[in-house]
Design an enzyme around this catalytic site. Structure first.
Site: not given
Length: 324
Positions: A233, A262, A281
């Site tokens: 993360r 994000e 991601h």
């Protein structure tokens, strides 16, 4: 008749599995906007969620909601307390993406170590050769510090060992004898481990204990020339501190699949760093992983409707005891 609302598409095999169950209806909401969600959330008995934020306000609009199935393992965008207050279980897919994320972490290590992007650009421009100003190194013989020893971290540790690396493991929640028993070295002293590690790779959840763990002091304690890998993360990392350490050369490079905000913002200083490999991601986005995660969500939802939900996939297990 239970109704499943999928927030964004999931693998068609999972949709088919749920639709084949007697009495279950499935709806895919795409795009997911405040308006489209507000129009349909009240009908949902179950939700599958990928990136949509599930907050208390949204939960309050879903009087029929019985389960939220997270398409993945991270749930920092879900208000777990609000779900628990309603007695609604939150499930994750703990076994579905470990292989894919672990392989992605190794890919980032290799990409940084072998300067893949720089040599790719040079070769595409017909610039042959490997000049000394683009140094590379082997993974074999290096020391890696794996922070977080769950399903993904454990697999990364094994892959690193297969590459001939010395593996240190930092996880206060795993008994040191467990770490030693599988052949790795427990990192009881974090500063000492940071001073020894050529590569640090993050595989822990983002919570009050770990958020911002990669701080200015963390980076200063690290070995000069260290490489940082983050497939966990973005909020684990103080991004300005990392940018400063990258600019000074104290951190030689970073492979980042995740960012604090994000989608990543265009002004993020890490995007301008030449020694950063940046990914969107996407560690768990392989074809195989996407199917496994979707099927795990579908299986959890159907199990919840049948009263046989596996507690091992439930984040807030106290709701199972309360609902028993």
């Amino acid at each position: 008749m239970p109704h499943v609302l999928c927030l964004r598409p999931i693998h068609p095999d999972a949709i088919a599995l749920m639709r084949a169950a007697p009495g279950v209806t499935v709806e895919v909401l795409d795009p997911v906007t405040p308006d489209t969600l507000a129009a349909r959330i009240a009908e949902a008995d179950a939700i599958t969620v990928r990136i949509t934020r599930i907050d208390a306000g949204m939960i309050a609009q879903a009087p029929r909601l019985r389960i939220v199935a997270r398409h993945g393992v991270g749930y920092d965008a879900v208000d777990v307390d609000a779900l628990t207050a309603r007695g609604i279980p939150l499930t994750v897919t703990p076994d579905a993406n470990a292989v894919s994320v672990a392989e992605h972490a190794l890919m980032l290590m290799l990409t940084v170590a072998r300067q893949t992007l720089a040599f790719h650009a040079r070769t595409k421009a017909a610039q042959w050769g490997f000049p000394p100003e683009i140094p590379t190194f082997d993974l074999a013989g290096r020391t890696v510090l794996v922070i977080g020893f769950g399903r993904i971290g454990g697999r990364v540790a094994r892959l690193c060992a297969a590459f001939g690396m010395t593996v240190l493991v930092r996880d206060p929640h795993v008994p040191r004898n467990t770490i030693k028993g599988v052949g790795f070295t427990p990192a009881d002293d974090l500063d000492a481990a940071l001073a020894a590690a050529d590569i640090v790779t993050l595989h822990c959840p983002s919570n009050t204990e770990t958020r911002g763990i990669v701080s200015e002091s963390f980076l200063k304690a690290a070995k000069p020339g260290v490489v940082l890998i983050n497939t966990a993360r973005g909020t684990l990392v103080d991004e300005p501190a990392l940018a400063t350490a990258l600019a000074s050369g104290h951190v030689a490079g970073a492979g980042l699949d995740v960012f604090a905000v994000e989608p990543v913002e265009p002004g993020n200083v890490l995007l301008k760093a030449p020694n950063v490999v940046a990914m969107p991601h996407s560690a768990a986005a392989t074809a195989e992983s996407m199917r496994r995660m979707a099927m795990s969500c579908a299986e959890s939802i159907l199990a919840c409707f049948d009263g046989r939900l596996d507690p091992h996939v439930v984040v807030n297990r106290e709701v199972l005891r309360r609902n028993a």
